[in-house]
Structure formats: structure tokens, C-alpha cells
Write an enzyme that holds these catalytic residues in place. Structure first.
Site, mmCIF file in Angstrom:
data_model
loop_
_atom_site.group_PDB
_atom_site.id
_atom_site.type_symbol
_atom_site.label_atom_id
_atom_site.label_comp_id
_atom_site.label_asym_id
_atom_site.label_seq_id
_atom_site.Cartn_x
_atom_site.Cartn_y
_atom_site.Cartn_z
ATOM 1 N N ARG A 168 19.753 64.142 10.059
ATOM 2 C CA ARG A 168 18.915 63.505 11.079
ATOM 3 C C ARG A 168 19.658 63.322 12.394
ATOM 4 O O ARG A 168 19.467 62.331 13.103
ATOM 5 C CB ARG A 168 18.362 62.156 10.592
ATOM 6 C CG ARG A 168 17.611 62.230 9.279
ATOM 7 C CD ARG A 168 16.365 63.114 9.375
ATOM 8 N NE ARG A 168 15.773 63.262 8.053
ATOM 9 C CZ ARG A 168 16.029 64.282 7.232
ATOM 10 N NH1 ARG A 168 16.857 65.242 7.602
ATOM 11 N NH2 ARG A 168 15.458 64.362 6.052
ATOM 12 N N SER A 245 9.109 56.955 9.002
ATOM 13 C CA SER A 245 10.380 56.397 8.532
ATOM 14 C C SER A 245 11.097 55.708 9.687
ATOM 15 O O SER A 245 11.570 56.369 10.608
ATOM 16 C CB SER A 245 11.265 57.501 7.958
ATOM 17 O OG SER A 245 10.658 58.103 6.836
ATOM 18 N N GLU A 340 16.142 55.022 12.483
ATOM 19 C CA GLU A 340 15.914 56.441 12.755
ATOM 20 C C GLU A 340 15.091 56.625 14.027
ATOM 21 O O GLU A 340 15.138 57.665 14.666
ATOM 22 C CB GLU A 340 15.177 57.075 11.567
ATOM 23 C CG GLU A 340 14.913 58.558 11.708
ATOM 24 C CD GLU A 340 14.282 59.155 10.468
ATOM 25 O OE1 GLU A 340 13.809 60.314 10.553
ATOM 26 O OE2 GLU A 340 14.258 58.488 9.419
#
Length: 355
Positions: A168, A245, A340
Site C-alpha cells: 500500500r 479500508s 490508509e
């Protein structure tokens, strides 16, 4: 001309969270031929321009954004033929819908993206945090990107190895130096998908983990799993104001992995070799109830252990909720969560927007 310019546009309208102040200037770009005009316009404003796709993974400051905000709305997929190893090269405009791209290539019998079905947002956003789900990541298929480099003031082409793709993350995340324009992927023709590594997807298909099924069947199963969690746009009703998320799946030490596995956690091995547990499992383990309030206008989703916004939500309230979750999860599980979500706009210097 296909470039639309708006001053003072509330960015809340352009994000799935529905939070955020105005953009000093908002530009909707539909044709790369107009990019030079945007570059000239951006020179009249402070800071490096911010690129916004579909706004599905951003939290905009309550103060808005004083630097130019570019909405990449370019569309198009071009199949470039096969390379020496038999893979098919596919060039995609940065503003193209990721979900539509996955649907297109799956229907052509190309594998490498079938597990990414249903993820909202644009293709141009995928390398920024090396988008991935259910065992697949963009790093596995990305060949190169073309971008505008705001430091060099010219277009550049970067191979996948130069993009610094990790879990990520990439050289693009938080950098502000590049605006992605086009991307090239290499996909393989196959009657069967990649091996299913997530039990929840395998169970949906009633097959053992490690099985391979036709890619269209795998994509349908993944889409059904995502819908069940309210993680497909337009399917979650009152929980629609979400970024999916909010937190990364944290990497675990061997000792943490053994302990959490004993407590019933599903520990997954990611393409980078790390062992990780889902943030949603940790949030549930820390005692957060579905639908429970966290901060003013922010609560846990009623479908999945993630954060969603309601009436009265603000960027300040959302960051407060992030802090509450991070601290309680750390206290209860010994694992630290990291946000995130991307933070866009003018944030107070003293505020720790990374949670």
C-alpha cells in the site's frame, strides 16, 4: 476544450466521505491534450497541484485546499498486443474506472486483476498505494506509468521497478511530485484465475483454498464478498459515506502472528512476503461494536468494522475517531494500526493527521 475550471468548489461533493472544505480552484480534465493549459493555470496558485480521482480514499481538511485540485476524468483502454512471454499489454487512461477495467479484462479471459473487482476509484490511483485485495496487487501486473513531473516540468515514463511499489505504498504516495496520466499493464490469457488464497472467497465458491476457477467466477465471488461488507459503491445504504479500508492491514512479527492466530485471527501472507491481519478483525477484537459511535458524526459501519460518516461529520471528527481506534486497538491487542486514507488539503501544522 474539455477542461472545466471551478473556483471555490466544496470538495465534500467530490469524495465518498462527503467531508471537506472548498478548493481554491478545481479542474476537471477529460482530455490529456488540455494538460499544458492546466500546468499553466497551476503556476498562478501556491503549492503543488493535488490529483483527485473518484475521491474514494481521501479525507479533505475542513479548511479545504488552497493549491489547485485536478480531477482526472480521462477515459480509455487500448489493447497493445502480446509481448515475448505471451502476456497482453493494456494501456489505460488514469481517469478510467478500475472496476470497469477489471470487468473488461476478465471478460477477455485475461488474469491478473480478477481479485480487484469492485474496488472503487480510478486506475490512476492504483499505483499510488499499490492497490490490492484478496491476494493480488497492482505491482504484479504494472509495466510502466506516464506522469507529469512537477519538479522537472515535463512528462516522464517510469518503469514499475522505479515506482517503489510496496504494501500500500509507492514513491507517489504523499509525494505530490507526479500526476499520473497513463498506465500500462501486462496480463496473461488463461481459462483459470490465479490460485484462491483467501478462505472467504474460496468458501463463497465452495472450493478449497488454492483452487483455480474461471476468472469470471472468481470475480463474481469477490464482488459478492465485498458487497456483503458494504465495500462496493451504491450497495451500503446508510453506510455509504465511507473510504472502505481506513487502516492498513498491519504487518505482524512471528510472535504476534502466533498469538493472534491462537485467538482466532486469520493471518494472511501478502505478496511482499509479510504476514498481516485485517484491521477490521483487530477493531472487532478491541471491542468496537458494529454501528457504534466513535466521535461526532463518525461511527463504526453497521456492515463491517470500518469507519463511516453521518450527518454532522467533519474532518476534525474523523481524525479524532481514527485516534480513538488506533489507541484502543493498541491497548487491547498490542498491534498499532496506521491510517490508509490519504489526507488532502490545508491541515493545521500542529495536527497529526496520520493518527
Amino acid at each position: 476544450m474539455s477542461m472545466r475550471v471551478t473556483h471555490g468548489l466544496p470538495l465534500a461533493r467530490k469524495t465518498t466521505l462527503g467531508i471537506g472544505g472548498p478548493a481554491a480552484v478545481f479542474v476537471d480534465l477529460q482530455d490529456l491534450a488540455d494538460l499544458p493549459e492546466f500546468v499553466a493555470l497551476a503556476a498562478d496558485f501556491p503549492g503543488v497541484p493535488t490529483c483527485l480521482g473518484d475521491g474514494t480514499n481521501v479525507l479533505v481538511s475542513d479548511a479545504g485546499c488552497s493549491s489547485p485540485v485536478l480531477r482526472m476524468n480521462t477515459q480509455g483502454v487500448r489493447f497493445m498486443g502480446e509481448v515475448a512471454d505471451g502476456r497482453t499489454l493494456v494501456e489505460v487512461q488514469a481517469g478510467h474506472s478500475l472496476h470497469e477495467l477489471v470487468d473488461t479484462v476478465v471478460r477477455r479471459g485475461l488474469i491478473g486483476m480478477e481479485m480487484l473487482v469492485g474496488i472503487p476509484g480510478t486506475v490512476g490511483a492504483t499505483p499510488v498505494q499499490n492497490v490490492g485485495a484478496y491476494g493480488q496487487e497492482i505491482s504484479e501486473t504494472l509495466v510502466e506509468v506516464t506522469a507529469w513531473d512537477w519538479v522537472l516540468s515535463r512528462r516522464v515514463t517510469l518503469g514499475a521497478a522505479a515506482c517503489g511499489l510496496g504494501h500500500r505504498t509507492s514513491i507517489f504516495k504523499g509525494a505530490g511530485r507526479w500526476t499520473l496520466l497513463t498506465l500500462v499493464f501486462a496480463l496473461r490469457k488463461s481459462a483459470l484465475c490465479a490460485p484462491l488464497t483467501y478462505r472467504v472467497v474460496a468458501d463463497r465458491l465452495d472450493v478449497p483454498v488454492g483452487s483455480r476457477v474461471p476468472p469470471i467466477e472468481a470475480a463474481r465471488a469477490v464482488l459478492a464478498v465485498r458487497r456483503g461488507k458494504g465495500m462496493v459503491l451504491g450497495c451500503s445504504g446508510a453506510d455509504r459515506r465511507s473510504v472502505g479500508s481506513v487502516f492498513f492491514s498491519p504487518e505482524l512479527t512471528p510472535a504476534q502472528a502466533r498469538r493472534l492466530r491462537d485467538e482466532g485471527a486469520s493471518i494472511n501472507r501478502f505478496p511482499d512476503g509479510s504476514a498481516r491481519v485485517s484491521a477490521s478483525w483487530l477493531i472487532r477484537r478491541a471491542g468496537f461494536a458494529l454501528g457504534g459511535p466513535i466521535a461526532e458524526g463518525v461511527r463504526v459501519s453497521s456492515l463491517h468494522h470500518t469507519l463511516v460518516a453521518d450527518e454532522g461529520a467533519s474532518a476534525a471528527g474523523f481524525t479524532e475517531a481514527i485516534d480513538v481506534v488506533v489507541n484502543r486497538v493498541l491497548e487491547c491487542t498490542g498491534v498499532r494500526l496506521t491510517p490508509e486514507v490519504d489526507f488532502l488539503g490545508d491541515w493545521p501544522e500542529e495536527e497529526d493527521v496520520a493518527g
